[in-house]
Every structure is written in structure tokens, then in C-alpha cells.
Design a protein around this motif. Structure first.
Motif, PDB file in Angstrom:
ATOM      1  N   UNK A 143       0.819  -1.208   0.000  1.00 18.71           N
ATOM      2  CA  UNK A 143       0.000   0.000   0.000  1.00 18.71           C
ATOM      3  C   UNK A 143       0.854   1.260   0.000  1.00 18.71           C
ATOM      4  N   UNK A 144       1.944   1.244   0.776  1.00 20.04           N
ATOM      5  CA  UNK A 144       2.852   2.393   0.796  1.00 20.04           C
ATOM      6  C   UNK A 144       3.471   2.599  -0.585  1.00 20.04           C
ATOM      7  N   UNK A 145       4.020   1.500  -1.147  1.00 23.93           N
ATOM      8  CA  UNK A 145       4.713   1.598  -2.441  1.00 23.93           C
ATOM      9  C   UNK A 145       3.758   2.013  -3.557  1.00 23.93           C
ATOM     10  N   UNK A 146       2.571   1.440  -3.569  1.00 21.30           N
ATOM     11  CA  UNK A 146       1.606   1.747  -4.631  1.00 21.30           C
ATOM     12  C   UNK A 146       1.138   3.194  -4.572  1.00 21.30           C
ATOM     13  N   UNK A 147       0.874   3.679  -3.355  1.00 24.81           N
ATOM     14  CA  UNK A 147       0.228   4.975  -3.239  1.00 24.81           C
ATOM     15  C   UNK A 147       1.184   6.151  -3.281  1.00 24.81           C
ATOM     16  N   UNK A 148       2.467   5.904  -3.276  1.00 26.27           N
ATOM     17  CA  UNK A 148       3.395   7.018  -3.531  1.00 26.27           C
ATOM     18  C   UNK A 148       3.194   7.547  -4.957  1.00 26.27           C
ATOM     19  N   UNK A 149       3.273   6.697  -5.998  1.00 30.06           N
ATOM     20  CA  UNK A 149       2.991   7.221  -7.336  1.00 30.06           C
ATOM     21  C   UNK A 149       1.525   7.551  -7.554  1.00 30.06           C
ATOM     22  N   UNK A 205       0.839  -5.877 -12.629  1.00 33.06           N
ATOM     23  CA  UNK A 205       1.638  -4.787 -12.029  1.00 33.06           C
ATOM     24  C   UNK A 205       3.061  -4.803 -12.581  1.00 33.06           C
ATOM     25  N   UNK A 206       3.607  -5.998 -12.777  1.00 32.54           N
ATOM     26  CA  UNK A 206       4.953  -6.115 -13.350  1.00 32.54           C
ATOM     27  C   UNK A 206       5.010  -5.492 -14.741  1.00 32.54           C
ATOM     28  N   UNK A 230       8.396  -2.439  -6.333  1.00 34.57           N
ATOM     29  CA  UNK A 230       8.206  -2.964  -4.971  1.00 34.57           C
ATOM     30  C   UNK A 230       6.785  -3.503  -4.803  1.00 34.57           C
ATOM     31  N   UNK A 231       5.800  -2.805  -5.362  1.00 32.43           N
ATOM     32  CA  UNK A 231       4.410  -3.237  -5.258  1.00 32.43           C
ATOM     33  C   UNK A 231       4.209  -4.612  -5.900  1.00 32.43           C
ATOM     34  N   UNK A 232       4.826  -4.821  -7.056  1.00 36.94           N
ATOM     35  CA  UNK A 232       4.726  -6.121  -7.734  1.00 36.94           C
ATOM     36  C   UNK A 232       5.340  -7.227  -6.881  1.00 36.94           C
TER      37      UNK A 232
END
Length: 522
Positions: free
Chosen positions: A310-316, A376-377, A469-471
Motif C-alpha cells: 500500500x505504501x509503495x503503490x500509493x506514492x505514485x 503490475x509487473x 516494490x508493489x509487484x
């Protein structure tokens, strides 16, 4: 007594006799035999109906007819509701190119903080929002939150004072902290495990409709700015706030707190809903907060993988929500009004493609967690196109296609809806995810630093790293669930025929660890 009469009496009384319910003995993943009993308030709310369905049967055609009825009653409304959730929080991004920065004298990174303030409020209020949705009637409680955020959005148009605007943005985050929990619990109440992924894709993908609708609305207002007696960004806030207010009124009357109170279902269909979701090992929810379920959620490694994701995804995600229009204007060279227009196709990609991908995953019975990780990849390549593209066409294509990464929240929320039995555990894991969502969303706007204008290269590189990171997190969650299912199969095989699953144990409000016969949907 007929099925219809039994259900009617249950609805009127709200509980059944006897007070103490003996469901039987269930085997936990540790091999312990656990006797499941207690009064109705400690069981799932669906148990009262489940006790009346022992001799009930219905045809496949009746099942399909009921599913269509539920879809028609819920999906269009909840989808539009979720699109408003995106429009409301992203509205200041559109206001940025409509003059709000100039009118409020924002300099340096002041606008970045107007985006982060929303998530500060969201982060601070999220635990209470989740708790309140468990403790109090689901739909009625959420409708109060939605009334609140509609009023707050309208109030944003009443001043040009930066501190007051930041305060209202923070309150807006508090009011909207309940939205994702509400839609997740609602989905789990009505749909089977195998059905939830596609349905979640419908309401999450409509954030793409929100992107399109919001950009078009902002573009229409901006191009007619000379016709208004007040600033166009104020008109934007007022229109969005009034739409949200109307939807809140409809929500209060249309959505029931649980399926047993749904106006669009007859008494037999309410019992059918319970039978349909029996395979989920969860029902409508439970109003009692259970410490052991909270501890189980907080000691599960998958909880922390979802947090990191969630952290990694929501930064972008949050960075582009706040700065997407600015990026199109400053980096790609479009005018302020054209940047609103060129931002719209990004929403179309999300709205059209994500449900199609989800349908293909369900149609061909592909592993949903693994498929989510693969998609996601693929979007890493689109992030690279945006960050390192040599011409504006490549960068714009990357900007549009990058939003296929929104498959991640679909995989996440469908997991919470179908793969987390035990209501307190479900609320806890969803809350941890949303805390990560807030943390990433707080960081995201800060990656766009004023000194990096107009190209914002460091922010673009951060997008590539975060999507990678999200992937990785989703691959980890998939393999952990796969190994856990194999372990459960082995332990269940060792028990053989010596153990029979007790009737209605699905509605005992048990967690995955408390029931060896639960299986993760991969």
C-alpha cells in the motif's frame, strides 16, 4: 412454519432463541479441537438466517437470477459512489490548474501539502472510522460520513485562506477514511469468493470514470471561466460537493446495513444470500471487537506485505492524482485547460481495461493474486516510458497505461472481502492496508519538489521503483497463500473421515487460523 414467516420473525426480533448457540467442534491450523459456542452477539450476524435454511434448496437458474438482482441493485450505485471518492480527493489537483495556487498565494511546496493534508486526516481518523463501521449499522454510519464530506467540499469554495483550506482538506480526509472499508464489507456480505474479484474491479475501476468525469467537468468550467462571478475552482468544489450530497441521501435509503434488511430482496432471497456465501466461511459481520482476532491479524506476515504494498503503490498513485495535470502542463507543454482535457483518457484506460482484465481472470479461472502481480509487473514498463521516454508521445502513452497498476487495489480489496474470515480480523487487516495507503499518499506529493520543475525527474524515478516494490509484494502474498493451502490440505487429509465439519460453522465468526477447512482463493 414457512421459510418466509421464519425470516420475517427473525427480522422483527433481531435475535433467536436459545441465547447460547452450540455449533460444535472445529479443528484449527495448529491441530487443536476448538468448541464453538456462545450467544448470538458473538456469532456472525448471518447465523440467525442460516439456522433456518437447513432444508432449503434452489435451482441454478434461481441462483443466477438472484445474482443479477444483487448486481443491478448494488454495482451501479456503489461504483458511482467510489468514483466520487476519487473525484472528491483529486479535486484540488484540477483546481491547481484553474487558479487556486495563485488565488491562495501558494509558493514553493505549499500545494504539495494541500495534497498531503487530506491523507494526514485520513491516517489519523482511519482506525476510528473502521471501528465505527464494525460497531454501528454499516450503511447508516457511512451515510453520515458521506454527508460530512459533501459539506466539507462545498466549504472549500468559501475562502481563499490557505490555512483554512488545509484544515478543510484534513477534515475531508477524516470523513472519507471509511469509504474503502464500507465497500469491502458490503461486497463480502453479498458475493461468493469467486465472484468478488470481478465485482470489486467494477467499483474500483470507476475511479477511472471519476478521472474522466472530473477532468471533463473541470475542463468545461475552466473554458467558461469568464462567465462566472467567482473563481472557476470554487465552482468546481461546489458542483462536486452537491453531487456528493445527493448521493449521500440516496445511500441512506437504498443500501441496507446487511442483506437481511435489503429492500430489494424478498424473504426467500435473503435466505438464499446466506446459502450462497456459506462457502466464504464468513457472513454479514459481527459487532463485537475480538482481541484474539486483532492479534492474529497483527502477527500475520501477509498483513505487513499488504502494508508495504500500500505504501509503495500509493506514492505514485497520490503523486499523479495531485500533480498529474501539472506534469502534463509543465513537462509535456500543454496549456492549463488542455492539460485537463489530455488527462481524461487516463481514466478511460482504467475504466475500460481493468474490468476486462478482471473478467478474463475469472472467465479462465486464473490465479487472481498471481495475475495481479503479473499485470503490475507489466506496468513497470509503462512507468519507464513516462520517466525515460525520449519524446512527449512516449511519455503520454506511459502516463495513460501506467494506470493499469490500479489492478493492485482490486486484488487487495477482493482479498480482504473473500480471504479474511473473522470480522475483527477483516477490519484490522483492511485498516492496516489503509494506514499504508495513507503513508504512501502522504509521501507521494512530496516527491514532486518545486526545484525539480518542470520535468520532475526524481519523482518519475520514484514511480518506477515503487511500482516494482508493489509487484514484489503481490508475488510474496501469492506464494504464502499457496503454501498455506498445501499445508491445510495435508493436515485435513491426515484427519481423514474421523472429523465431520459441524453444520453452520461457516457463521461462527472464525478466522482462517481457527478453521483448517478454510482455503485461500489464489
Amino acid at each position: 412454519m414457512s421459510v418466509e414467516k421464519q425470516s420475517h420473525n427473525l427480522t422483527e426480533k433481531g435475535s433467536i432463541e436459545p441465547e447460547d448457540i452450540q455449533l460444535g467442534t472445529v479443528v484449527s491450523t495448529s491441530g487443536k479441537m476448538v468448541n464453538v459456542h456462545g450467544d448470538m452477539k458473538h456469532m456472525d450476524q448471518a447465523l440467525g438466517l442460516a439456522l433456518q435454511t437447513k432444508d432449503m434448496s434452489f435451482t441454478e437458474e434461481e441462483d443466477k437470477k438472484l445474482l443479477r438482482k444483487i448486481d443491478f441493485a448494488l454495482i451501479p450505485f456503489v461504483s458511482f459512489l467510489y468514483s466520487l471518492f476519487y473525484v472528491d480527493k483529486a479535486s484540488n489537483g484540477w483546481a491547481a490548474v484553474m487558479g487556486i495556487r495563485k488565488d491562495m498565494h501558494m509558493v514553493n511546496d505549499m500545494f504539495s501539502w494541500s495534497g498531503s493534508a487530506f491523507y494526514l486526516g485520513y491516517l489519523a481518523f482511519q482506525p476510528f472510522a473502521s471501528f465505527s463501521l464494525q460497531k454501528f449499522p454499516l450503511a447508516k454510519t457511512f451515510s453520515v460520513y458521506m454527508f460530512s464530506w459533501a459539506v466539507i467540499i462545498c466549504l472549500q469554495a468559501t475562502n481563499v485562506n490557505y490555512p483554512a483550506f488545509i484544515f478543510l482538506r484534513t477534515l475531508l480526509g477524516c470523513a472519507e477514511a471509511s469509504a474503502s472499508v464500507f465497500t469491502t464489507v458490503l461486497t463480502s456480505q453479498y458475493y461468493k469468493k469467486k465472484e468478488s474479484f470481478l465485482r470489486v474491479s467494477f467499483w474500483l475501476a470507476t475511479s477511472g470514470f471519476g478521472v474522466f468525469f472530473g477532468n471533463m467537468l473541470a475542463y468545461g468550467i475552466a473554458t467558461r471561466a469568464d462567465s462566472f462571478s467567482i473563481a472557476p475552482w470554487k465552482i468546481l468544489f461546489i458542483v462536486i460537493g452537491l453531487i456528493s450530497f445527493v448521493v449521500a441521501i440516496i445511500l441512506a435509503f437504498h443500501i441496507a446495513d446487511d442483506p437481511s434488511k435489503a429492500w430489494f430482496l424478498n424473504e426467500k432471497e435473503k435466505l438464499m444470500v446466506v446459502e450462497r456465501i456459506r462457502e466464504n466461511y464468513q457472513g454479514f459481520g459481527n459487532k463485537v471487537w475480538k482481541k484474539h482476532q486483532f492479534i492474529e491479524a497483527m502477527t500475520d506476515i501477509k498483513t505487513y506485505l499488504f502494508f508495504i504494498y500500500a505504501v509503495a503503490f500509493n506514492i505514485p498513485n497520490s503523486a499523479l492524482a495531485s500533480f498529474g495535470s501539472i506534469l502534463l502542463s509543465s513537462d509535456l507543454g500543454y496549456s492549463s485547460t488542455d492539460s485537463l482535457l489530455y488527462g481524461a483518457p487516463q481514466g478511460v484506460v482504467e475504466f475500460m481495461c481493468l474490468p476486462l482484465i478482471a473478467y478474463m481472470i475469472q472467465r479462465f479461472n486464473l490465479p487472481r493474486l498471481l495475475s495481479t502481480a503479473v499485470v503490475i509487473t507489466i506496468t513497470i514498463a509503462f512507468a519507464c516510458m513516462l520517466a525515460f521516454g525520449k519524446n512527449h508521445g512516449t511519455q503520454l502513452a506511459g502516463y495513460y497505461l501506467l494506470y493499469l497498476m490500479q489492478i493492485g487495489p482490486i486484488g487487495s480489496f477482493s482479498y480482504f472481502a473473500s480471504n479474511v474470515p473473522g470480522h475483527t480480523k477483516k477490519i484490522t487487516i483492511t485498516s492496516v492496508y489503509l494506514v499504508g495507503y495513507c503513508v504512501g499518499s502522504l509521501i507521494g506529493p512530496q516527491t514532486f519538489v518545486a526545484k525539480d520543475s518542470p520535468n520532475y525527474v526524481p519523482a518519475k524515478i520514484a514511480i518506477v521503483v515503487c511500482v516494482s516494490v508493489a509487484a514484489a509484494c503481490f508475488y510474496g502474498i501469492y506464494f504464502l497463500c499457496l503454501l498455506e493451502n498445501k499445508s491445510r490440505d495435508k493436515k485435513a487429509a491426515e484427519l481423514g473421515d474421523q472429523y465431520v465439519v459441524p453444520e453452520n460453522i461457516e457463521f461462527g465468526d472464525l478466522t482462517s487460523n481457527e478453521n483448517i477447512y478454510f482455503r485461500y482463493v489464489l
